[in-house]
Every structure is written in structure tokens, then in C-alpha cells.
Write an enzyme that holds these catalytic residues in place. Sequence first.
Site, PDB file in Angstrom:
ATOM      1  N   ALA A   1      -7.200   6.157   4.391  1.00 17.40           N
ATOM      2  CA  ALA A   1      -7.867   6.652   3.184  1.00 17.40           C
ATOM      3  C   ALA A   1      -9.373   6.790   3.387  1.00 17.40           C
ATOM      4  O   ALA A   1     -10.006   7.645   2.768  1.00 17.40           O
ATOM      5  CB  ALA A   1      -7.566   5.738   2.008  1.00 17.40           C
ATOM      6  N   THR A   2      -9.952   5.990   4.252  1.00 14.64           N
ATOM      7  CA  THR A   2     -11.393   6.124   4.506  1.00 14.64           C
ATOM      8  C   THR A   2     -11.695   7.524   5.041  1.00 14.64           C
ATOM      9  O   THR A   2     -12.595   8.218   4.549  1.00 14.64           O
ATOM     10  CB  THR A   2     -11.869   5.062   5.522  1.00 14.64           C
ATOM     11  OG1 THR A   2     -11.637   3.772   4.958  1.00 14.64           O
ATOM     12  CG2 THR A   2     -13.331   5.223   5.854  1.00 14.64           C
TER      13      THR A   2
ATOM     14  N   ASN B   1      -9.172  -0.754  -6.502  1.00 14.69           N
ATOM     15  CA  ASN B   1      -8.616  -1.734  -5.556  1.00 14.69           C
ATOM     16  C   ASN B   1      -8.902  -3.178  -5.948  1.00 14.69           C
ATOM     17  O   ASN B   1      -8.210  -4.082  -5.518  1.00 14.69           O
ATOM     18  CB  ASN B   1      -9.126  -1.471  -4.140  1.00 14.69           C
ATOM     19  CG  ASN B   1     -10.614  -1.241  -4.083  1.00 14.69           C
ATOM     20  OD1 ASN B   1     -11.125  -0.305  -4.704  1.00 14.69           O
ATOM     21  ND2 ASN B   1     -11.320  -2.081  -3.367  1.00 14.69           N
TER      22      ASN B   1
ATOM     23  N   GLN C   1      -4.533   3.023  -3.717  1.00 17.34           N
ATOM     24  CA  GLN C   1      -3.865   1.918  -4.428  1.00 17.34           C
ATOM     25  C   GLN C   1      -2.848   2.406  -5.454  1.00 17.34           C
ATOM     26  O   GLN C   1      -2.249   1.598  -6.168  1.00 17.34           O
ATOM     27  CB  GLN C   1      -4.913   1.045  -5.142  1.00 17.34           C
ATOM     28  CG  GLN C   1      -5.933   0.427  -4.218  1.00 17.34           C
ATOM     29  CD  GLN C   1      -5.361  -0.723  -3.379  1.00 17.34           C
ATOM     30  OE1 GLN C   1      -4.253  -1.204  -3.611  1.00 17.34           O
ATOM     31  NE2 GLN C   1      -6.126  -1.166  -2.400  1.00 17.34           N
TER      32      GLN C   1
ATOM     33  N   GLY D   1      -1.628   4.544   4.638  1.00 16.67           N
ATOM     34  CA  GLY D   1      -0.336   4.002   5.063  1.00 16.67           C
ATOM     35  C   GLY D   1      -0.180   2.513   4.812  1.00 16.67           C
ATOM     36  O   GLY D   1       0.854   2.046   4.327  1.00 16.67           O
TER      37      GLY D   1
ATOM     38  N   CYS E   1     -11.988  -4.697   1.773  1.00 15.94           N
ATOM     39  CA  CYS E   1     -12.261  -3.452   2.482  1.00 15.94           C
ATOM     40  C   CYS E   1     -13.724  -3.316   2.841  1.00 15.94           C
ATOM     41  O   CYS E   1     -14.137  -2.334   3.412  1.00 15.94           O
ATOM     42  CB  CYS E   1     -11.792  -2.266   1.649  1.00 15.94           C
ATOM     43  SG  CYS E   1     -10.163  -2.534   0.972  1.00 15.94           S
TER      44      CYS E   1
END
Length: 397
Positions: free
Chosen positions: A81-82, A163, A191, A212, A338
Site C-alpha cells: 500500500a505504501t 489504521n 485496512q 497483501g 507503520c
Amino acid sequence: MSQETTNRPAQPIYLDYQATTPTDPRVVDAMTPWFFERFGNPHSAEHKYGWDAAEAVDAAREAVAAEIGAKGREILFTSGATESNNLAIKGVGRWRREAEGRDRIVTVASEHKCVLESAARLEREGFEVVRLGIGRDGLIDPDALEAALDERTALVSIMAVNNEIGVIQPLAEISKRARAVGAWLHTDAAQAFGKIPLDVEALGIDLMSVSGHKIYGPKGVGALYIRRRRPKVQLEPLMDGGGQEKGLRAGTLPTPLCVGLGKAAEIARRERDAEAARLTALRDRLLARLEAEIDGLFLNGSRAQRIPGNLNVTIPGLEGQELLAALDGLSVSSGSACSSGAPGASHVLQALGLEAGKVAASVRLGLGRFTTEEEVEVAADRLVAAVNRLRARRGAA
Ligand SMILES: Cc1ncc(COP(=O)(O)O)c(C=O)c1O
């Protein structure tokens, strides 16, 4: 058994499912053949090894797409996602400024750091970036969004689910307002995907980031949904190379990871609703116990607009690190894992209006697919006992 193994303490109860999830054994099984027997390069168009891999990658694309009402060709694989968030924000921002002169980005103060930092990068490149605040419930005010939008707005980037506090933003409302000025809507759904129903058509979403490892898939893979029609979303790539992923993301696709993400999406789609009901019951039980047994404890973020597997609670009068240290036997987080465990108050809780400097411990409790009823009861026991112990010590001091 080795000495080391026998002396190891029992594994603590894992309640940090927003940080990451274990890879589902069914996902591992689906991935396994693609490491050795079927190792072909999915971009090798001239032989069976390549064709097989390409077929598996495309099936995985379809599985990801099916979960959000998209088409397989609208799904691009990334490393997580980053990367998806970086590509969506910088890619769309740069493309629209160049092609259409739109140079404004609207986002929210409680976004994940990779969204905020991507927006900050564009700001340094001359974009105007608006960061909306959130209410005590963690949600944005759609009217405040509307006031921030204009014909120069290239992109609105607002996460589907936070998140840290698990709140669900009103995406349909957000989309209506973004569309009124021709802004495209990107949502970080790391999320949310697989946890709550998401339909890109019903919600009017133009780009969506997926990870993932938040959905019982492997780490190191993610996806970006990019709308192809009405509007046809365009973006500048971040990486140049062999033209893979329609020229938008160069590099050989990691077949096993793509297959794993696809399998994780397929399982999520099949089990999502039953799992949501189970987790909601467990979460409500946990919250009810904590509220009944810990004086002054309060929930952060909306009670109703929240994903099933998240609680974030504040306990006044204790230090966060002191509480975490006392919680042996429980793996939870004080904020977001994160940001590399950066110390200091969480930017999300600050945006929520929790007073900085006021002594209070905030704990995120993340429940997931492998959380059992018994674990929830034991976790509640341990949390209550730790708070009582620390409060007694403070009282005695
Ligand atoms: C909301 C959100 N966005 C983005 C990320 C980054 O995802 P990834 O680890 O796949 O890069 C995370 C968690 O790490 C997250 O919770």
C-alpha cells in the site's frame, strides 16, 4: 527439542491485526508451486513457463478486482500500500498538473504517513496541499471537504479505514463532492479491503490502494485499482523500465506474491461477512469488559462507523509506554506500527483532539481471523490486571 525452544516463553496473545496479519495457510499453499515448479517470468511471452505465470497473475488480478466490483485490467500490482499510495498521489498529481493545470491535492490530517508524505513531496514541487481535520469521532465533515474543493483540485485522497482508530470514512459522500469539481478520488483501503464491503462503482472511487499483509496475504505485495472509464484515470509512473503493468510500474511481477494476494482476496470475499459478524461480537465483548472494569477508559473514534476488528482505547492517568511494558503476554500497539515505532504522540490521536501532554495511555487492540473467544477473555483479564497494578503503584507513590 533444542534447549532454546524449550526455554522460550509461550507466545503472547496477538492483538495487533492492523499492523500485520499472519499469512493464511491456504494462501501459503496457493503460493508454493510458483516458487519452484512454476517459476516462469510472467512477462516471457514465448513459452509455456511464461504463459502459465501470466495466467496465474491475471487470475489473481481478477480475484482482487472481484472484491471491489472492478475489472481485472484495472488492477496493477505493487509492492504494497505504501507504493500504491505514492503512485496514486504523485502519479495523478503530476499527470494532471502537466495535462490540465490542476495543482491542488486535498487530504486529511489522520491519513497514513505514506499518504501525508507523498502529498508533502508534491507540496515541495509547488502543489497546494489541503489537509482537512477530523471530528472527535475521527470522521471528516463532507461540508468542510466541499469548501476545500475547487476546479484546480487534481486529487482527493482520503482513507477508507483508519489504521489506528478503525473508523470508516463516508466515501460515497466524499466522492459526490469530489466529482462535482472534476477531482479524482483516491482511497487508501489497506485496512478496509476484505474487511468491509467496497464497491468502486457504488462509492465512486477512482483509485484504491490495497496491501497483501493486512488481509492474510504475504508481505511485499499490494495493488492499485485505477479506473479505466468515466473517468479514465491517467498517471505518471514512478519507475521506468521494461514497460510492465502497461508502462505504469516497471519490474518483473513476483508471481508467488501476486498469487498470494489473489488467494487472500478470494478468501476474504467468501468469508468477509461471517467473519465480520464474529469479530464484531468479540470486539464488543472486549470493549464491554474494558469499559466495565477500567475506570475512566474511553473509546477513540466513532463507535458505529468502525471496522469489526479494531478498538482504540485511552486510559487516563497512565503513560503509554509504561502500560505496554506491563502488558507482557499481550502483543498490542500504542499507535501505529507503520511508522517504524517512532516515539511520541500519534498524529491520528492528536488530530482527534486528544490533548498532548495530558497523561494517558492509548492502546490499539486489533482482532482478526485467528483471534479466539478465549484469547479475548484472557486479554481483557491481562489488561485490567495491568492497569490495576500500575494504578495501585501510582497511588502508593
Ligand atoms: C492505512 C495504511 N496505509 C498504508 C499502509 C502501508 O502498507 P504496506 O505495509 O503494504 O506498504 C498501512 C500499514 O502499513 C496502513 O495501515
